[in-house]
Write a protein that holds these residues in place. Structure first.
Motif, PDB file in Angstrom:
ATOM      1  N   GLY A   1       0.792  -1.222   0.036  1.00 51.97           N
ATOM      2  CA  GLY A   1      -0.043  -0.038   0.063  1.00 51.97           C
ATOM      3  C   GLY A   1       0.913   1.264   0.011  1.00 51.97           C
ATOM      4  N   PRO A   2       0.398   2.342   0.102  1.00 49.02           N
ATOM      5  CA  PRO A   2       0.914   3.591  -0.064  1.00 49.02           C
ATOM      6  C   PRO A   2       1.557   4.264   1.066  1.00 49.02           C
ATOM      7  N   GLY A   3       1.234   3.702   2.363  1.00 48.98           N
ATOM      8  CA  GLY A   3       1.778   4.423   3.569  1.00 48.98           C
ATOM      9  C   GLY A   3       1.152   5.697   3.948  1.00 48.98           C
ATOM     10  N   LYS A   4       1.713   5.999   5.170  1.00 43.76           N
ATOM     11  CA  LYS A   4       0.916   7.233   5.733  1.00 43.76           C
ATOM     12  C   LYS A   4       1.311   8.373   5.099  1.00 43.76           C
ATOM     13  N   ILE A   5       2.308   8.635   4.216  1.00 48.26           N
ATOM     14  CA  ILE A   5       2.675   9.912   3.581  1.00 48.26           C
ATOM     15  C   ILE A   5       1.921   9.941   2.190  1.00 48.26           C
ATOM     16  N   SER A   6       0.698  10.035   2.102  1.00 47.38           N
ATOM     17  CA  SER A   6      -0.014   9.652   0.995  1.00 47.38           C
ATOM     18  C   SER A   6      -1.273  10.437   0.813  1.00 47.38           C
ATOM     19  N   VAL A   7      -2.102  10.321  -0.052  1.00 46.90           N
ATOM     20  CA  VAL A   7      -3.313  10.943  -0.249  1.00 46.90           C
ATOM     21  C   VAL A   7      -4.314  10.130   0.346  1.00 46.90           C
ATOM     22  N   ASP A   8      -4.041   8.661  -0.030  1.00 46.80           N
ATOM     23  CA  ASP A   8      -5.079   7.746   0.495  1.00 46.80           C
ATOM     24  C   ASP A   8      -5.162   7.781   1.913  1.00 46.80           C
ATOM     25  N   TYR A   9      -3.968   7.840   2.501  1.00 48.45           N
ATOM     26  CA  TYR A   9      -3.942   7.961   4.069  1.00 48.45           C
ATOM     27  C   TYR A   9      -4.769   9.145   4.585  1.00 48.45           C
ATOM     28  N   PHE A  10      -4.472  10.171   4.108  1.00 45.33           N
ATOM     29  CA  PHE A  10      -5.282  11.297   4.407  1.00 45.33           C
ATOM     30  C   PHE A  10      -6.684  11.525   4.163  1.00 45.33           C
ATOM     31  N   LEU A  11      -7.128  11.088   2.898  1.00 45.64           N
ATOM     32  CA  LEU A  11      -8.356  10.761   2.680  1.00 45.64           C
ATOM     33  C   LEU A  11      -9.125   9.687   3.859  1.00 45.64           C
ATOM     34  N   SER A  12      -8.548   8.724   4.090  1.00 44.83           N
ATOM     35  CA  SER A  12      -8.841   7.803   4.998  1.00 44.83           C
ATOM     36  C   SER A  12      -9.162   8.273   6.259  1.00 44.83           C
ATOM     37  N   LEU A  13      -8.171   9.145   6.898  1.00 48.17           N
ATOM     38  CA  LEU A  13      -8.449   9.956   8.254  1.00 48.17           C
ATOM     39  C   LEU A  13      -9.495  10.598   7.981  1.00 48.17           C
ATOM     40  N   HIS A  14      -9.817  11.675   6.874  1.00 46.01           N
ATOM     41  CA  HIS A  14     -10.886  12.213   6.816  1.00 46.01           C
ATOM     42  C   HIS A  14     -12.115  11.529   6.873  1.00 46.01           C
ATOM     43  N   MET A  15     -12.405  10.410   6.249  1.00 39.78           N
ATOM     44  CA  MET A  15     -13.547   9.527   6.230  1.00 39.78           C
ATOM     45  C   MET A  15     -13.634   9.055   7.662  1.00 39.78           C
ATOM     46  N   ILE A  16     -12.786   8.588   8.512  1.00 43.36           N
ATOM     47  CA  ILE A  16     -13.119   7.947   9.508  1.00 43.36           C
ATOM     48  C   ILE A  16     -13.293   9.083  10.741  1.00 43.36           C
ATOM     49  N   HIS A  17     -12.560  10.323  10.434  1.00 42.21           N
ATOM     50  CA  HIS A  17     -13.241  11.334  11.296  1.00 42.21           C
ATOM     51  C   HIS A  17     -14.640  11.692  11.318  1.00 42.21           C
ATOM     52  N   THR A  18     -15.041  11.999   9.904  1.00 42.08           N
ATOM     53  CA  THR A  18     -16.420  12.462   9.466  1.00 42.08           C
ATOM     54  C   THR A  18     -17.292  11.144  10.002  1.00 42.08           C
ATOM     55  N   ASP A  19     -17.114  10.018  10.152  1.00 41.41           N
ATOM     56  CA  ASP A  19     -17.872   8.807  10.627  1.00 41.41           C
ATOM     57  C   ASP A  19     -17.832   8.696  11.981  1.00 41.41           C
ATOM     58  N   ASN A  20     -16.976   9.484  12.681  1.00 38.62           N
ATOM     59  CA  ASN A  20     -16.843   9.461  14.160  1.00 38.62           C
ATOM     60  C   ASN A  20     -16.150   8.054  14.703  1.00 38.62           C
ATOM     61  N   LYS A  21     -15.249   7.525  13.746  1.00 40.76           N
ATOM     62  CA  LYS A  21     -14.556   6.394  14.292  1.00 40.76           C
ATOM     63  C   LYS A  21     -13.459   6.378  14.723  1.00 40.76           C
ATOM     64  N   SER A  22     -12.924   5.566  15.461  1.00 45.22           N
ATOM     65  CA  SER A  22     -11.384   5.467  15.828  1.00 45.22           C
ATOM     66  C   SER A  22     -10.405   5.357  14.955  1.00 45.22           C
ATOM     67  N   GLU A  23      -8.916   6.097  14.891  1.00 40.74           N
ATOM     68  CA  GLU A  23      -8.051   5.892  14.114  1.00 40.74           C
ATOM     69  C   GLU A  23      -7.454   4.617  14.021  1.00 40.74           C
ATOM     70  N   GLU A  24      -7.952   3.755  15.152  1.00 40.63           N
ATOM     71  CA  GLU A  24      -7.211   2.386  15.206  1.00 40.63           C
ATOM     72  C   GLU A  24      -7.419   1.549  14.043  1.00 40.63           C
ATOM     73  N   GLU A  25      -8.612   1.876  13.278  1.00 38.14           N
ATOM     74  CA  GLU A  25      -8.957   1.205  11.938  1.00 38.14           C
ATOM     75  C   GLU A  25      -7.825   1.321  10.952  1.00 38.14           C
ATOM     76  N   LEU A  26      -7.141   2.311  11.109  1.00 34.13           N
ATOM     77  CA  LEU A  26      -6.005   2.811  10.032  1.00 34.13           C
ATOM     78  C   LEU A  26      -4.503   2.158  10.573  1.00 34.13           C
ATOM     79  N   GLU A  27      -4.376   1.518  11.714  1.00 35.30           N
ATOM     80  CA  GLU A  27      -3.315   1.246  12.222  1.00 35.30           C
ATOM     81  C   GLU A  27      -2.455   0.381  11.505  1.00 35.30           C
ATOM     82  N   GLU A  28      -2.967  -0.518  10.610  1.00 36.69           N
ATOM     83  CA  GLU A  28      -2.311  -1.532   9.608  1.00 36.69           C
ATOM     84  C   GLU A  28      -2.069  -0.838   8.298  1.00 36.69           C
ATOM     85  N   VAL A  29      -2.186   0.560   7.998  1.00 34.10           N
ATOM     86  CA  VAL A  29      -1.950   1.119   6.773  1.00 34.10           C
ATOM     87  C   VAL A  29      -0.507   1.513   6.892  1.00 34.10           C
TER      88      VAL A  29
END
Length: 164
Positions: free
Chosen positions: A136-164
């Motif tokens: 995958g792209p890693g944490k220095i990518s647009v994909d990661y930042f979009l995933s963070l944004h989607m998780i925060h808008t859904d009021n979910k925890s960032e733990e779902e992205l731990e394996e990114v």
């Protein structure tokens, strides 16, 4: 002795996987992009000699290859839709390798091909893109930042992205 331990830990204990993924994405993207730009600049002369792939005709095959080389490279370099954008280069490199092996095996045995022949290039790119597809792209990518944004808008925890 403490200084040697600190240096040793710094070089062996720390992992720079996200920085490494960024470097690999940029390196592979730039290398593949330059093939596309060269083909775009020489389009008129290449459309006559470029091999026809899957019965599409030479001009359409060349156009599709340029789109894959330039478009996918830009997406991968930015880290946007990274895994999805690594699939077209993988397919194109499999086709390129099959074509090159067929072309060069007519003149000499495949096992006798030397380093000066371009047959190794598709395999090298295939390995890079397959690695990017897996890790995958890693944490220095647009994909990661979009995933963070989607998780925060859904009021979910960032733990779902731990394996990114």
């Amino acid at each position: 002795m403490e200084l040697i331990k600190k240096i040793y830990y710094r070089f062996t204990g720390y992992s720079y996987t996200n920085l490494g993924r960024l470097f690999l994405r940029l390196f592979v993207g730039i290398m593949f992009l330059q093939f596309g730009v060269r083909q775009l600049n020489q389009f008129d002369s290449l459309k006559e000699i470029f091999p026809s792939v899957l019965g599409m005709g030479t001009e359409l095959s060349l156009t599709l290859m340029i789109i894959i080389e330039i478009g996918c490279s830009l997406f991968i370099m930015t880290g946007f839709l990274t895994r999805l954008m690594s699939i077209p280069p993988i397919v194109s490199m499999i086709i390129a390798e099959a074509h090159l092996l067929r072309l060069f095996s007519e003149t000499k045995p495949v096992y006798d091909l030397g380093w000066e022949n371009p047959v190794y290039l598709p395999i090298m790119f295939l390995g890079f893109y397959f690695f990017i597809l897996i890790v995958g792209p890693g944490k220095i990518s647009v994909d990661y930042f979009l995933s963070l944004h989607m998780i925060h808008t859904d009021n979910k925890s960032e733990e779902e992205l731990e394996e990114v």
